[in-house]
Write a protein that holds these residues in place. Structure first.
Motif, mmCIF file in Angstrom:
data_model
loop_
_atom_site.group_PDB
_atom_site.id
_atom_site.type_symbol
_atom_site.label_atom_id
_atom_site.label_comp_id
_atom_site.label_asym_id
_atom_site.label_seq_id
_atom_site.Cartn_x
_atom_site.Cartn_y
_atom_site.Cartn_z
ATOM 1 N N CYS A 1 0.838 -1.204 0.000
ATOM 2 C CA CYS A 1 0.000 0.000 0.000
ATOM 3 C C CYS A 1 0.869 1.249 0.000
ATOM 4 C CB CYS A 1 -0.877 0.061 1.248
ATOM 5 S SG CYS A 1 -2.082 -1.235 1.315
ATOM 6 N N ARG B 1 9.287 3.438 1.537
ATOM 7 C CA ARG B 1 8.315 4.003 2.485
ATOM 8 C C ARG B 1 6.949 3.502 2.085
ATOM 9 N NH1 ARG B 1 9.834 9.975 2.294
ATOM 10 N NH2 ARG B 1 11.903 9.834 3.171
ATOM 11 N N GLU C 1 3.571 0.716 3.130
ATOM 12 C CA GLU C 1 3.260 -0.523 3.841
ATOM 13 C C GLU C 1 3.460 -1.708 2.918
ATOM 14 O OE1 GLU C 1 -0.712 -0.897 5.413
ATOM 15 O OE2 GLU C 1 -0.594 1.164 6.162
ATOM 16 N N VAL D 1 2.728 -5.605 3.622
ATOM 17 C CA VAL D 1 2.317 -6.634 4.573
ATOM 18 C C VAL D 1 2.419 -7.983 3.874
ATOM 19 C CG1 VAL D 1 0.419 -7.511 5.998
ATOM 20 C CG2 VAL D 1 0.806 -5.036 5.796
ATOM 21 N N GLU E 1 3.722 -6.803 8.867
ATOM 22 C CA GLU E 1 4.360 -5.646 8.232
ATOM 23 C C GLU E 1 5.859 -5.938 8.065
ATOM 24 O OE1 GLU E 1 5.407 -2.835 6.406
ATOM 25 O OE2 GLU E 1 3.312 -2.527 6.941
ATOM 26 N N VAL F 1 8.221 -3.643 6.253
ATOM 27 C CA VAL F 1 9.075 -2.533 5.804
ATOM 28 C C VAL F 1 10.264 -2.294 6.749
ATOM 29 C CG1 VAL F 1 9.113 -0.018 5.486
ATOM 30 C CG2 VAL F 1 7.438 -1.394 4.289
#
Ligand code: ATP
Ligand code: MG
Length: 237
Positions: free
Chosen positions: A9, A60, A62, A64, A69, A71
């Motif tokens: 995202c 930078r 998201e 998942v 998560e 990152v």
């Protein structure tokens, strides 16, 4: 657990100050084959590097994977969550044998693991015959099979492949397609970056076209196969 195995995202990715990926939203479900196409330099490899957190990409947003998560995680942590990678250009070790490549990365050597070196050799009998041959002495097709096999023995839930058809004869490309179909039929998810439109259209459950680091087009496989002119216009063909 979300319904997506991989849920990206609002991803932005950078090399130093160069802002390459801009606001990418892309999802892959279990057992789904998602294709990313796009002309040279549009950010396809950067997407795969971003998922694995491979240097020197900075990201930078998201990402998942399997409900977690990623990152802030390191590459080896993300890989061990079940992300396999077949890099562009294969990146084999010229002086390691086929078998050494496999043993080197083989995760979970237990017999009950789905993908052991033996199972890879069952999938690619050509490789069994070349088990003691150095990577640098393999044909292009054998190298690609080894690159796929090396990723499989990590027992991934998601297999990311970067232009596996590059430089291969049509008959070998068909073989790679067949293998992709087989893996998906077993429930594996595949995120496939391709410039070979015929292969991409043949395999896609869903497709994305990247243009200058953004998603210019997204469609289910059937639409992607039908909208030849529109797809061609993004790819300059
Ligand atoms: N290590 C790097 N440092 C700086 N810029 C980079 C680096 N790697 C790639 N780039 C730039 O990022 C952009 C996207 O590159 P990327 O490799 O993701 O494209 P691609 O779609 O995979 O292209 P190709 O089809 O040629 O493999 C390009 O402008 C490229 O020049
Ligand atoms: Mg690339």
């Amino acid at each position: 657990m979300t319904e997506f195995l991989l849920n990206i995202c609002h991803l932005d990715a950078y090399y130093g100050k160069s802002h390459i990926l801009q606001g990418i939203d892309l999802q892959v479900r279990s057992g789904e084959l998602v294709v990313v196409v796009g002309r040279n330099g549009m950010g396809k490899t950067t997407l795969l590097r971003s998922v694995l957190g491979l240097s020197p990409v900075q990201r930078r947003g998201e990402i998942v994977f399997n409900g977690l998560e990623t990152v802030k995680k390191l590459t080896h942590e993300i890989a061990s969550m079940g992300v396999g990678y077949v890099p562009q250009g294969r990146l084999l070790f010229p002086s390691l044998t086929v078998d050494e490549h496999m043993q080197f990365v083989c995760r979970n050597k237990k017999k009950e693991s789905r993908w052991t070196p033996e199972e890879v050799y069952n999938l690619f009998p050509e490789l069994r015959q070349r088990a003691r041959v150095n990577g640098g002495r393999l044909s292009g097709g054998e190298q690609q099979m080894l690159a796929i096999g090396r990723a499989l023995v990590t027992n991934p839930l998601l297999l990311m492949m970067d232009e596996p058809s590059e430089g291969l004869a049509q008959i070998v490309i068909k073989r790679v397609e067949q293998v992709c179909r087989h893996l998906v039929s077993e429930g594996m998810a595949i995120l496939l970056v391709e410039q070979n439109l015929e292969m991409a259209q043949g395999l896609a459950d869903r497709a994305f076209i990247f243009y200058n680091g953004r998603i210019a087009y997204e469609a289910p496989g059937d639409t992607f196969r039908r909208e030849r002119e529109k797809v061609g216009s993004f790819l300059g063909i």
